[in-house]
Design a protein around this motif. Sequence first.
Motif, PDB file in Angstrom:
ATOM      1  N   GLU A 182       0.967  -1.659   0.483  1.00 14.02           N
ATOM      2  CA  GLU A 182      -0.033  -0.093  -0.503  1.00 14.02           C
ATOM      3  C   GLU A 182       1.078   1.201   0.598  1.00 14.02           C
ATOM      4  OE1 GLU A 182      -2.998   0.320   3.374  1.00 14.02           O
ATOM      5  OE2 GLU A 182      -4.334  -0.946   2.579  1.00 14.02           O
ATOM      6  N   GLY A 215       2.574   1.809  -3.108  1.00 18.70           N
ATOM      7  CA  GLY A 215       1.471   2.236  -4.246  1.00 18.70           C
ATOM      8  C   GLY A 215       2.152   0.924  -5.472  1.00 18.70           C
ATOM      9  N   SER A 237      -2.876  -0.190  -5.800  1.00 20.22           N
ATOM     10  CA  SER A 237      -3.577   0.247  -5.427  1.00 20.22           C
ATOM     11  C   SER A 237      -5.028   0.401  -4.378  1.00 20.22           C
ATOM     12  CB  SER A 237      -5.087   0.621  -6.555  1.00 20.22           C
ATOM     13  OG  SER A 237      -5.780   0.239  -6.745  1.00 20.22           O
TER      14      SER A 237
END
Length: 611
Positions: free
Chosen positions: A28, A31, A34
């Motif tokens: 997370e 990135g 998503s």
Amino acid sequence: MEPARIRNFCIIAHIDHGKSTLADRFLEMTGTISRRDMSAQVLDDMDLEREKGVTIKAKAVRMAYTSKAGTPYELNLIDTPGHVDFGYEVSRALAACEGALLVVDAAQGIQAQTLANVYLALEANLTLIPVVNKIDLPSAEPERVAQELVDTLGFAPEEIMFASAKEGTGAEDLLESIIARVPAPSGVGDKPLRALIFDSKWDTYKGVIAYCRVIDGRVDNKRKLRLMSTDFTFEPLEVGVFRPALDAVEELTIGEVGYIATGLKTVKDCRVGDTLTDDGKPADDAVPGYRPAKPMVFAGIYPQQGNEYPLLRDALDKLQLTDAALGFTPESSTALGFGFRCGFLGLFHMEIVQERLEREYNLDLLATAPSVEYQVTKTNGDEIVIDSPAELPPPQEVGQIREPWMDISVVCPDRYIGTVMELVTTNRGEYKRTEYLQHSIVQDDGTKKGEGRVLLEYSIPLSEILVDFYDNLKSRTQGYASLDYTFREYRAAPLVKLDILVNGEPVDALSLITHRDNAVHYGRQLTDKLKTLIPRQMFDVPLQAAIGGRIIARETIRAMRKNVLAKCYGGDITRKRKLLEKQKEGKKRMKRVGNVEIPQEAFMAVLRLEK
């Protein structure tokens, strides 16, 4: 990316200490995935992994991270399997890394597998970063667990990090710590290619996909490659990285982790721990540590419906494409019909394979009692290896039998020392040593503050811990004990084959190899249980336990009787005797030609024998 800005690391922990949840937070934060596509334990994509809370297959993922100083880094996370049965795969995954996060639950503290993973990481010369996880729990004791890490494993107090994987607390500090403390990969770009295979999987279109870490050189899909242990050559179809889905790239260079689509037809051709090199310019030495997967536990798997045998064979063939450690050979049993003798890495591996066969291929299966591999020296000097009681030669031909012994480590609260010692010694275990991980503190008023925890080490035969040892350990310690085991050696023992005869006929699926001292006890238990499980017939059915030609226990299932005298009213006694004699002759004839149907519960009785 240049090797100086690459970090390869893995997360090692005892089962359910938050390894996969911490990986989710990293994905997370960087990135890589998503929030919309995010799910709990995203790297554990098998239903069984989510249900059991254990990573079964290793996963790898590449993350792009920019440090607080503004420097971009490439982080390769390898998520290792979470059970002792897959210890070899863990060791190969560790060999593909330079560092590891050692995650310990703030409520449970150090467990048996925590120690086992630490020793594997130290053997691979990894930089360890200790992490006390789950600090958000109401029962968390982060200071106590941190002190345990200092006292037991020798970490400095300032090295220990604190985090809550569920809430994301401390996750960014961990990423910064990985960049600062884990060394960059070392290797030589102009040397011949050496790439370590740390896992593999089957793909319908690309064949076997090898998960690999490039040690030296570079790899692309334009040159022919060679597997160094088998000298097998192939032309790669594709080279790529994990984001976490497969993403094709031009090439993999020093220190990078990625995959190579080999086009090979079976996973056995591309084994975990093997080294890939350039066929035209091969490397001199393979990456050390490779060994073929060796099954330790064996069991017969049979379809409950005889006509499903071809379906079971097809299912095993397909499952073997994804699991190189699974081995099987056809076998037949007079009681169960046609089936397969399968070899597994351990009991958990056996449970996973059986569940996958039943779920993914819609089969109703029956597994016989698990057995281990014995080394037998015959009286004529021949050496044979057997994994089934049916293969054991007659007693007069056996000179010596050697069985596998394991080193086991049990971590439990100190109040259970007595009950654990009793359990292990009842199962022929031999004491090695005791080490206190944490002492309970006695206050001035005589009450104890905190609970002492102890590490107990034993040697024990593998056959004794196969069936219900772990369940008994958990129940006797109210679930607090944890267990880890490793193979030690083969050792000679006075073992015998216990046969069960039903109506004078031996039933091979009920046979077992056991210690001579336990044979009579097991024989009596088995015949007693079978007496209640096998339905009554129209004739007496003798149940016998035998060692060779010597009967050591017997029970009889009494015949169902028909009242043949009901129609005989009045008259002389000779009329009644004549009818009874006629019935007796019929029963004798029935016994000679009759077959006894043995229900499936009877074969499970072997698994529930008490010590």
